[in-house]
Design a protein around this motif. Structure first.
Motif, PDB file in Angstrom:
ATOM      1  N   PRO A  84       0.813  -1.223   0.000  1.00 40.06           N
ATOM      2  CA  PRO A  84       0.000   0.000   0.000  1.00 40.06           C
ATOM      3  C   PRO A  84       0.845   1.271   0.000  1.00 40.06           C
ATOM      4  CG  PRO A  84      -0.693  -1.484   1.765  1.00 40.06           C
ATOM      5  CD  PRO A  84       0.467  -2.133   1.091  1.00 40.06           C
ATOM      6  N   CYS A 169       3.618   3.416   5.887  1.00 41.83           N
ATOM      7  CA  CYS A 169       3.293   1.982   5.878  1.00 41.83           C
ATOM      8  C   CYS A 169       2.168   1.729   6.870  1.00 41.83           C
ATOM      9  CB  CYS A 169       4.520   1.171   6.276  1.00 41.83           C
ATOM     10  SG  CYS A 169       4.070  -0.513   6.738  1.00 41.83           S
ATOM     11  N   HIS A 172       3.230  -0.524   9.901  1.00 38.16           N
ATOM     12  CA  HIS A 172       4.070   0.070  10.950  1.00 38.16           C
ATOM     13  C   HIS A 172       3.310   1.134  11.758  1.00 38.16           C
ATOM     14  CE1 HIS A 172       7.244  -2.105   8.889  1.00 38.16           C
ATOM     15  NE2 HIS A 172       7.942  -1.971   9.994  1.00 38.16           N
TER      16      HIS A 172
HETATM   17 FE1  SF4 Z   1       4.620  -2.304   2.351  1.00 36.00          FE
HETATM   18 FE2  SF4 Z   1       4.475  -1.942   4.964  1.00 36.00          FE
HETATM   19 FE3  SF4 Z   1       4.013  -4.354   3.959  1.00 36.00          FE
HETATM   20 FE4  SF4 Z   1       6.495  -3.304   3.987  1.00 36.00          FE
HETATM   21  S1  SF4 Z   1       5.256  -3.889   5.740  1.00 36.00           S
HETATM   22  S2  SF4 Z   1       5.493  -4.357   2.305  1.00 36.00           S
HETATM   23  S3  SF4 Z   1       6.037  -1.135   3.608  1.00 36.00           S
HETATM   24  S4  SF4 Z   1       2.790  -2.486   3.624  1.00 36.00           S
END
Ligand code: SF4
Ligand code: 13P
Length: 302
Positions: A84, A169, A172
């Motif tokens: 995303p 993200c 996170h």
């Molecule tokens: Fe993307 Fe976050 Fe998944 Fe990493 S943890 S792939 S940045 S959505």
């Protein structure tokens, strides 16, 4: 013949390697020839002699491998495994931003589409973002996309002002300072390792801010017995396997990336059987994106 044996047999037949990100489910990590962070996986993808790479990660990672190794067949076992954050900026939006700051250099987190990379001067991952930005001429303005959290971390470490894109993200962001506070209170002697994609409140509470690969390398350098891990929880599989004498506690049980969890051993097998899903990047886009990626690979963090 069981699933693992069948995968091994097809791998030999196809001259394939399996690369897996540290956030993949345990059985997928265990089946891989190489498990690592985004930078490590890009380097492996660029130097393997295999004809086929089964990329167990998300779409931008497979796309990166396709850009770096156009002569190889790159397979993503689950075509809907996206990121995303990578979708939070497209090429038109970056072109607009560049038009507003025509003299700025563009540093793009590898969590981005091939089209966005093609408009960039440099790519970076969380393990070399600081080194990439620090290497740029002091008088140049810098646009950093798409992760505002990684961008803010890089600004703190380098002292450079940057124009940030407001991407983030979602996984996170689920790691909330309150949850980390409670986990710290329950484990007062633990060392907190957080990913720079975490929000400012979490970053401020961390003892170390590290990419997933750097977390794995950090443990033997520390005398601590317990570590609180503030990133996607898949990495705890490798941490426990590599350091069985240490304790690893997740900062938040919500830190799960649903896209990283879409790949299974069955999907790896089907991928090798049917040679699906073949990830390719149009030549004109790939050649421009490759320049930015190659500059990233050359800048090894200290
Ligand atoms: Fe993307 Fe976050 Fe998944 Fe990493 S943890 S792939 S940045 S959505
Ligand atoms: P790493 O490069 O640290 O493995 O991170 C990749 C990622 O997608 C983090 O969310």
């Amino acid at each position: 013949m069981d699933l693992i044996e069948r995968i091994q047999q097809l791998k030999t037949q196809r001259n394939a390697v399996i690369l897996a990100h540290n956030y993949q489910v345990g059985p997928v990590q265990d089946s891989a020839d190489y498990t690592g962070d985004s930078l490590g996986l890009s380097i492996q993808a660029s130097k393997t002699d295999a004809d086929v790479i089964v990329f167990c990660g998300v779409h931008f990672m497979a796309e990166t491998a396709a850009i770096l190794s156009p002569q190889k067949t790159i397979l993503l076992p689950e075509q809907h495994a996206g990121c995303p954050m990578a979708d939070m900026i497209d090429a038109a939006q970056l072109a607009d931003l560049k038009a507003k700051h025509p003299d700025a250099l563009v540093v793009t987190y590898v969590n981005s589409s091939a089209e966005v990379k093609a408009l960039s001067d440099y790519c970076c991952t969380s393990s070399n973002a600081v080194a990439v930005v620090a290497s740029l001429p002091a008088e140049r303005q810098i646009i950093f996309v798409p992760d505002r959290n990684l961008g803010a971390f890089v600004m703190e470490r380098t002292g450079r002002e940057m124009i940030l894109w407001p991407g983030y993200c979602p996984t996170h962001v689920w790691i909330e300072p309150e949850a980390l506070e409670a986990t710290k209170a329950a484990h007062p002697d633990a060392v907190v390792l957080a990913h720079p994609e975490c929000t400012a409140g979490v970053r401020a509470m961390a003892d170390e801010l590290l990419s997933t690969g750097q977390m794995l390398n950090f443990i033997p350098k520390s005398d601590a017995k317990t570590f609180i891990i503030a990133t996607e929880m898949g990495i705890v599989h490798s941490l426990k396997k590599m350091y069985p004498d240490r304790e690893f506690v997740v900062a938040s049980k919500r830190a799960v990336c649903p896209n990283m969890k879409k790949i299974s051993l069955e999907k790896i097998l089907w991928s090798l059987e049917d040679m699906q899903h073949h990830i390719t990047v149009p030549k004109a886009v790939a050649s421009r994106a490759k320049r930015a990626l190659e500059r990233m690979i050359e800048i090894v963090p200290k």
